[in-house]
Scaffold this motif. Structure first.
Motif, PDB file in Angstrom:
ATOM      1  N   ALA A  77       0.735  -1.050   0.095  1.00  0.00           N
ATOM      2  CA  ALA A  77      -0.010   0.101  -0.127  1.00  0.00           C
ATOM      3  C   ALA A  77       0.782   1.213   0.036  1.00  0.00           C
ATOM      4  CB  ALA A  77      -1.092  -0.151   1.094  1.00  0.00           C
ATOM      5  N   ASP A  78       1.906   1.188   0.780  1.00  0.00           N
ATOM      6  CA  ASP A  78       3.058   2.459   0.833  1.00  0.00           C
ATOM      7  C   ASP A  78       3.458   2.602  -0.631  1.00  0.00           C
ATOM      8  OD1 ASP A  78       2.386   3.085   3.459  1.00  0.00           O
ATOM      9  OD2 ASP A  78       4.152   1.877   4.153  1.00  0.00           O
ATOM     10  N   PHE A  79       3.926   1.447  -1.106  1.00  0.00           N
ATOM     11  CA  PHE A  79       4.527   1.426  -2.589  1.00  0.00           C
ATOM     12  C   PHE A  79       3.565   2.160  -3.726  1.00  0.00           C
ATOM     13  CE2 PHE A  79       5.520  -0.082  -6.777  1.00  0.00           C
ATOM     14  CZ  PHE A  79       6.831   0.189  -6.936  1.00  0.00           C
ATOM     15  N   ARG A  80       2.445   1.486  -3.323  1.00  0.00           N
ATOM     16  CA  ARG A  80       1.112   2.114  -4.267  1.00  0.00           C
ATOM     17  C   ARG A  80       1.075   3.582  -4.304  1.00  0.00           C
ATOM     18  NH1 ARG A  80      -4.516   1.826  -3.572  1.00  0.00           N
ATOM     19  NH2 ARG A  80      -6.060   2.273  -5.134  1.00  0.00           N
ATOM     20  N   GLY A  81       0.913   3.845  -3.005  1.00  0.00           N
ATOM     21  CA  GLY A  81       0.814   5.347  -2.750  1.00  0.00           C
ATOM     22  C   GLY A  81       1.841   6.258  -3.099  1.00  0.00           C
ATOM     23  N   ASN A  82       3.014   6.114  -2.961  1.00  0.00           N
ATOM     24  CA  ASN A  82       4.245   6.694  -3.222  1.00  0.00           C
ATOM     25  C   ASN A  82       4.469   6.754  -4.807  1.00  0.00           C
ATOM     26  OD1 ASN A  82       4.757   7.758  -0.567  1.00  0.00           O
ATOM     27  ND2 ASN A  82       5.669   5.700  -0.021  1.00  0.00           N
ATOM     28  N   GLN A  83       4.071   5.734  -5.642  1.00  0.00           N
ATOM     29  CA  GLN A  83       4.367   5.625  -7.094  1.00  0.00           C
ATOM     30  C   GLN A  83       3.252   6.006  -7.854  1.00  0.00           C
ATOM     31  OE1 GLN A  83       7.790   4.873  -7.971  1.00  0.00           O
ATOM     32  NE2 GLN A  83       8.120   4.776  -5.737  1.00  0.00           N
ATOM     33  N   SER A  84       2.119   6.299  -7.295  1.00  0.00           N
ATOM     34  CA  SER A  84       1.244   6.384  -8.308  1.00  0.00           C
ATOM     35  C   SER A  84      -0.019   7.556  -7.524  1.00  0.00           C
ATOM     36  CB  SER A  84       0.237   5.156  -8.558  1.00  0.00           C
ATOM     37  OG  SER A  84      -0.270   4.738  -7.201  1.00  0.00           O
ATOM     38  N   THR A  85      -0.528   8.200  -8.250  1.00  0.00           N
ATOM     39  CA  THR A  85      -1.604   9.282  -7.959  1.00  0.00           C
ATOM     40  C   THR A  85      -2.988   8.844  -8.521  1.00  0.00           C
ATOM     41  OG1 THR A  85       0.041  10.876  -8.192  1.00  0.00           O
ATOM     42  CG2 THR A  85      -2.382  11.829  -8.149  1.00  0.00           C
TER      43      THR A  85
END
Length: 251
Positions: A77-85
């Motif tokens: 979830a952290d990776f998805r939040g940091n890598q996408s908008t």
């Protein structure tokens, strides 16, 4: 006889508790949870990993597997939040601002409130110095809420107490902010725990931790902070040709 009447009255009040109990807790932060859903959810998850048939050692082994899986899901979830908008359903400055700061889950909650606010009706109820009080009526409702905006401090409050209860702005307050052409969420109403940078800050390591554990904690913190900053840089650099070229040449 009086005692019997009182018992009947108390039972009747308890039966309709959903109509009055919430009012007494609206000024207490509860992360927008109005039921025991959190504990019920955790109980359901734990039951998938552990059983009453397990002995103590097996219990801890399976519980550790639960923790590992939860930490992995958190990392994803952290990776998805940091890598996408999040995708924009409609071009709106305040919604774009929310997408840039909030996690995906909180962004969806904010977007729902914003959409409900669009259909609200409003009128000025009164003025007191720098404060203007607005009467905001949700679509299809006859009841209204009072929203107070102070132009000197850029502060806003609503009688529904949504912000105090959930720590994000309600549809009534957002309606007034949009009406006043305020295109960014005021800093005072952005709770860090709902943002993408919730985990940034000083790394606290126990004094009993080994040097190897301290190093891993520092590396994890640096990776998360640099990932977020890199995403912000890419977002800004892609907005104009000059910034794009400068960033590209820098790499």
């Amino acid at each position: 006889m009086d005692g019997l009447k009182n018992n009947k009255w108390l039972k009747k009040m308890f039966d309709i508790k959903e109509k009055w109990a919430l009012v007494y807790g609206r000024e207490t932060f509860c992360a927008d949870m109005t039921t025991t859903q959190r504990s019920e959810s955790m109980n359901s998850v734990i039951k998938k990993y552990v059983s009453y048939k397990h002995d103590l050692l097996e219990f801890f082994e399976h519980f550790q597997r639960l923790l590992d899986d939860r930490r992995y899901d958190e990392s994803v979830a952290d990776f998805r939040g940091n890598q996408s908008t999040p995708a924009m359903t409609f071009p709106c400055k305040i919604l774009q601002h929310a997408a840039s700061i909030y996690t995906h889950e909180m962004y969806e909650k904010f977007k729902d409130e914003l959409c409900k606010g669009i259909d609200c009706e409003w009128e000025v109820d009164g003025e007191l110095g720098n404060q203007v009080i607005y009467r905001v009526t949700p679509y299809g409702k006859t009841s209204h809420h009072l929203v107070t905006y102070d132009s000197s401090t850029n502060s806003i409050s609503c009688s529904c107490k949504k912000f105090e209860f959930a720590r994000f702005l309600c549809s009534h307050a957002l309606k007034i902010l949009m009406t006043l052409n305020i295109v960014k969420i005021p800093d005072a109403y952005i709770l860090k725990r709902w943002t993408k940078v919730a985990k940034t800050g000083n790394v606290h390591v126990s004094s009993e931790s080994s040097p190897e554990m301290e190093l891993k904690a520092k590396l994890s913190f640096r990776y998360k902070e640099l990932s977020y900053l890199y995403m912000q840089l890419m977002t800004k650099a892609s907005e104009c040709d000059e910034a794009y070229q400068i960033t590209k040449d820098g790499f």
